[in-house]
Design a protein around this motif. Structure first.
Motif, mmCIF file in Angstrom:
data_model
loop_
_atom_site.group_PDB
_atom_site.id
_atom_site.type_symbol
_atom_site.label_atom_id
_atom_site.label_comp_id
_atom_site.label_asym_id
_atom_site.label_seq_id
_atom_site.Cartn_x
_atom_site.Cartn_y
_atom_site.Cartn_z
ATOM 1 N N LEU A 1 6.899 11.755 4.980
ATOM 2 C CA LEU A 1 7.357 11.366 6.303
ATOM 3 C C LEU A 1 8.737 10.752 6.142
ATOM 4 O O LEU A 1 9.066 10.213 5.091
ATOM 5 C CB LEU A 1 6.407 10.333 6.917
ATOM 6 N N PRO A 2 9.566 10.852 7.199
ATOM 7 C CA PRO A 2 10.880 10.194 7.093
ATOM 8 C C PRO A 2 10.730 8.685 6.904
ATOM 9 O O PRO A 2 9.824 8.063 7.436
ATOM 10 C CB PRO A 2 11.541 10.508 8.441
ATOM 11 N N THR A 3 11.640 8.122 6.082
ATOM 12 C CA THR A 3 11.699 6.673 5.889
ATOM 13 C C THR A 3 12.953 6.192 6.587
ATOM 14 O O THR A 3 14.046 6.310 6.035
ATOM 15 C CB THR A 3 11.768 6.338 4.390
ATOM 16 N N PRO A 4 12.831 5.642 7.796
ATOM 17 C CA PRO A 4 14.020 5.349 8.606
ATOM 18 C C PRO A 4 15.070 4.523 7.896
ATOM 19 O O PRO A 4 16.255 4.691 8.144
ATOM 20 C CB PRO A 4 13.444 4.588 9.806
ATOM 21 N N ALA A 5 14.655 3.633 6.987
ATOM 22 C CA ALA A 5 15.638 2.728 6.401
ATOM 23 C C ALA A 5 16.183 3.238 5.076
ATOM 24 O O ALA A 5 16.947 2.555 4.420
ATOM 25 C CB ALA A 5 15.023 1.343 6.202
ATOM 26 N N ASP B 1 18.917 -4.500 0.947
ATOM 27 C CA ASP B 1 18.069 -4.597 2.133
ATOM 28 C C ASP B 1 16.605 -4.762 1.743
ATOM 29 O O ASP B 1 15.847 -5.501 2.363
ATOM 30 C CB ASP B 1 18.224 -3.295 2.909
ATOM 31 N N LYS B 2 16.253 -4.016 0.695
ATOM 32 C CA LYS B 2 14.866 -3.959 0.238
ATOM 33 C C LYS B 2 14.336 -5.324 -0.187
ATOM 34 O O LYS B 2 13.157 -5.618 -0.076
ATOM 35 C CB LYS B 2 14.823 -3.025 -0.974
ATOM 36 N N ASN C 1 11.449 -0.601 3.911
ATOM 37 C CA ASN C 1 11.530 0.839 3.617
ATOM 38 C C ASN C 1 10.218 1.585 3.777
ATOM 39 O O ASN C 1 9.997 2.582 3.102
ATOM 40 C CB ASN C 1 12.041 1.066 2.196
ATOM 41 N N LEU C 2 9.338 1.130 4.652
ATOM 42 C CA LEU C 2 8.129 1.917 4.900
ATOM 43 C C LEU C 2 8.494 3.176 5.678
ATOM 44 O O LEU C 2 9.542 3.247 6.312
ATOM 45 C CB LEU C 2 7.106 1.090 5.682
ATOM 46 N N ASP C 3 7.610 4.179 5.603
ATOM 47 C CA ASP C 3 7.874 5.407 6.340
ATOM 48 C C ASP C 3 7.402 5.266 7.784
ATOM 49 O O ASP C 3 6.933 4.218 8.203
ATOM 50 C CB ASP C 3 7.239 6.618 5.635
ATOM 51 N N ARG D 1 10.270 -1.740 8.616
ATOM 52 C CA ARG D 1 11.476 -0.964 8.399
ATOM 53 C C ARG D 1 12.343 -1.592 7.316
ATOM 54 O O ARG D 1 12.933 -0.905 6.485
ATOM 55 C CB ARG D 1 12.272 -0.884 9.707
ATOM 56 N N LYS D 2 12.403 -2.936 7.322
ATOM 57 C CA LYS D 2 13.219 -3.623 6.325
ATOM 58 C C LYS D 2 12.662 -3.436 4.918
ATOM 59 O O LYS D 2 13.391 -3.580 3.940
ATOM 60 C CB LYS D 2 13.294 -5.117 6.659
ATOM 61 N N PRO E 1 0.820 -1.217 0.000
ATOM 62 C CA PRO E 1 0.000 0.000 0.000
ATOM 63 C C PRO E 1 0.852 1.264 0.000
ATOM 64 O O PRO E 1 1.758 1.420 0.819
ATOM 65 C CB PRO E 1 -0.790 -0.128 1.305
ATOM 66 N N ILE F 1 0.293 4.223 0.854
ATOM 67 C CA ILE F 1 0.249 5.119 2.013
ATOM 68 C C ILE F 1 1.186 4.664 3.131
ATOM 69 O O ILE F 1 1.447 5.418 4.067
ATOM 70 C CB ILE F 1 -1.163 5.231 2.628
ATOM 71 N N LEU F 2 1.655 3.419 3.070
ATOM 72 C CA LEU F 2 2.578 2.952 4.104
ATOM 73 C C LEU F 2 4.013 3.298 3.751
ATOM 74 O O LEU F 2 4.903 3.232 4.584
ATOM 75 C CB LEU F 2 2.468 1.430 4.286
ATOM 76 N N GLU F 3 4.223 3.654 2.481
ATOM 77 C CA GLU F 3 5.595 3.840 2.030
ATOM 78 C C GLU F 3 6.052 5.292 2.038
ATOM 79 O O GLU F 3 7.207 5.597 2.280
ATOM 80 C CB GLU F 3 5.750 3.277 0.612
ATOM 81 N N LYS F 4 5.121 6.185 1.681
ATOM 82 C CA LYS F 4 5.540 7.579 1.603
ATOM 83 C C LYS F 4 4.335 8.490 1.599
ATOM 84 O O LYS F 4 3.212 8.030 1.708
ATOM 85 C CB LYS F 4 6.404 7.807 0.360
ATOM 86 N N GLU F 5 4.570 9.741 1.482
ATOM 87 C CA GLU F 5 3.533 10.752 1.372
ATOM 88 C C GLU F 5 2.814 11.000 2.698
ATOM 89 O O GLU F 5 2.580 10.106 3.489
ATOM 90 C CB GLU F 5 2.473 10.357 0.323
ATOM 91 N N LYS G 1 19.807 3.000 3.737
ATOM 92 C CA LYS G 1 20.447 1.691 3.685
ATOM 93 C C LYS G 1 20.587 1.228 2.230
ATOM 94 O O LYS G 1 20.044 1.832 1.321
ATOM 95 C CB LYS G 1 19.635 0.683 4.510
ATOM 96 N N GLY H 1 3.947 4.025 8.246
ATOM 97 C CA GLY H 1 3.841 2.621 7.855
ATOM 98 C C GLY H 1 4.401 1.689 8.925
ATOM 99 O O GLY H 1 3.825 0.631 9.209
ATOM 100 N N ALA I 1 -2.122 9.452 5.253
ATOM 101 C CA ALA I 1 -2.777 8.960 6.468
ATOM 102 C C ALA I 1 -2.528 9.918 7.624
ATOM 103 O O ALA I 1 -3.398 10.099 8.488
ATOM 104 C CB ALA I 1 -2.266 7.563 6.808
#
Lengths: 215, 215, 215
Positions: free
Chosen positions: B201-205, B212-213, C31-33, C28-29, B146, B148-152, B208, C36, B155
């Motif tokens: 929103l920041p994407t913590p990973a 990893d992806k 790459n969700l924000d 996180r693995k 989805p 919305i879980l990845e960026k932007e 990397k 997410g 939500a």
């Protein structure tokens, strides 16, 4: 009328079995373990009905309380695991019973929604959901786009079957009895003809390049 | 106040239409057939509201009983199939109405949960669900993570809108009326600014390696 | 008995935390924000219980009304974002607490279904659902086949735990108290032994060629 009930009952078990076989076969082909195969057999057989029951307020869902569904799922798992080559040769009868299941689930799903006092739109939408919901969950769990969204006249046959039930109810022909039988026959015939002659719904984007598909 | 109701009503239809267009467009791009396109248009427009209604006990869900949603989904399907190049040029207004839909669904979702007597946490969680649930189901059906879980900021804007409704209700400002309008404006503005300036929103990973992806 | 309640309570929070960490880590693995990651932590911790509550008619679902779950999800998100290398080193204790969560969710899920007056089949099916539902939704959202369907003795341990609760209730040993403790210990032990000795359920199709997998 009682004989009709028994016939219904046997047909519904046959349809449920065909649905369970389709789940178990797909699961086995994706290398799921024993639990996964049984879980998918059960999901395809009961998933649509469970969503319907949640939406009409039939708590707890019939799929969870009726042990027959579970037994059918376990038998389908056993056959798929122990006699896979036999199950694969069953392909044609399974498609036939799958069409039986599709018709019965669409018709009884719409009837159940009406009997809980909901309107015709709810009955049609949940008739379709009962018939195709389990297959959609199967495809989601197996991580692929649900096949009924891509091609084949499958959900459309369920739509037609549910709509006849609702129409019959609206025109006071009675939702049970003959209207249900007509709905069953129409839905079943449409599905079988679609299988036989490879009828598909139009795919609006099919004349586009494949790169489009990747997006 | 009656004029406000009519305005709401028109805005909600516009938002629903934008949601339906987003479902139909995504379905067409993935080569789904006519039924699949209509099913996705309907799912995006109603999916979030149906989950909310199941969770608050509003049986049957409004999305299944109200024929307007179905009509909007069918119109969106017709446009997407018949006038695809026109729909693609609609991209900007659709994003605008999508933001309208997001705001209205978040606010009315939270209001409906409160009006059924549930607490603030339920209202916020289901406000977000109403706003983004349809889009999440669309992405699950199209077999992708989805968006919305990845960026932007999407939500998160719905979260803010729902939270303002709950706060206003808690402080006895009244959950309807002005509080709702403020919540709508804040949610809508945040979403539009995020679109305009590409806020994420920041994407913590994200710093990397790509390998990893794959995991 | 009160001490036992407190112990239960602490164990349940620990199990919920382990579930939330598993969701946040997987998110996180991929790459969700931030949103997410938090959404997945919450989903894994509460998803199974929410489905159970919808099916038994416990409206609104406990996962939406109880702020503790949300706080646990936020803490798990904070740790996973801020102290990822620390969280990764937590792998072993997390597996341990995950087994604790699995056992507790299976047992309390079955108990709750029984306490709402449903039959043993519902209790077993929903005990399993409570325990594994969140993880299944996590894998669906991350666009992969749910790991519990593919291998490992995980859902089977939950099945055994729920079945002991139902059996104890049927034989009038009382569903709470000692029966629950035995169910917890059996489920937990089976899961830990399976982890330690890499026990898996048989995968019927595993001796086939890999090309089979692709289908």
């Amino acid at each position: 009328m009682e004989k009709l009930q028994s016939l219904y009952y046997i047909l519904e078990l046959a349809g449920t079995f065909a649905f369970a076989i389709s789940g178990a076969t797909a699961a086995r082909k994706r290398n799921l373990d024993l639990f996964g195969i049984c879980a998918l057999a059960f999901t395809v057989a009961c998933g649509g009905g469970i969503i319907r029951d949640l939406c009409i307020g039939a708590i707890p869902p019939a799929g969870l309380t009726n042990w027959r569904y579970l037994v059918v799922a376990i038998i389908a798992t056993g056959l798929t695991v122990g006699l896979f080559s036999f199950v694969q040769r069953l392909n044609r009868p399974v498609l036939l019973f799958d069409a039986v299941g599709l018709s019965l689930f669409a018709v009884t799903g719409a009837q159940k929604a009406l009997s809980y006092g909901h309107n015709g739109e709810v009955a049609i939408l949940l008739g379709i959901t009962t018939a195709v919901g389990g297959g959609v969950i199967r495809d989601i769990l197996l991580n692929r786009v649900p096949v009924i969204l891509e091609k084949e006249i499958y959900a459309s046959a369920a739509l037609l079957g549910s709509a006849i039930v609702v129409l019959g109810n609206y025109l006071k022909w009675g939702a049970g009895g003959w209207v249900a039988i007509i709905a069953l026959i129409v839905c079943f015939t449409l599905r079988i003809l679609a299988l036989r002659f490879h009828w598909n719904l139009p795919t609006p984007a099919s004349n586009k390049t494949n790169s489009d598909k990747k997006e």
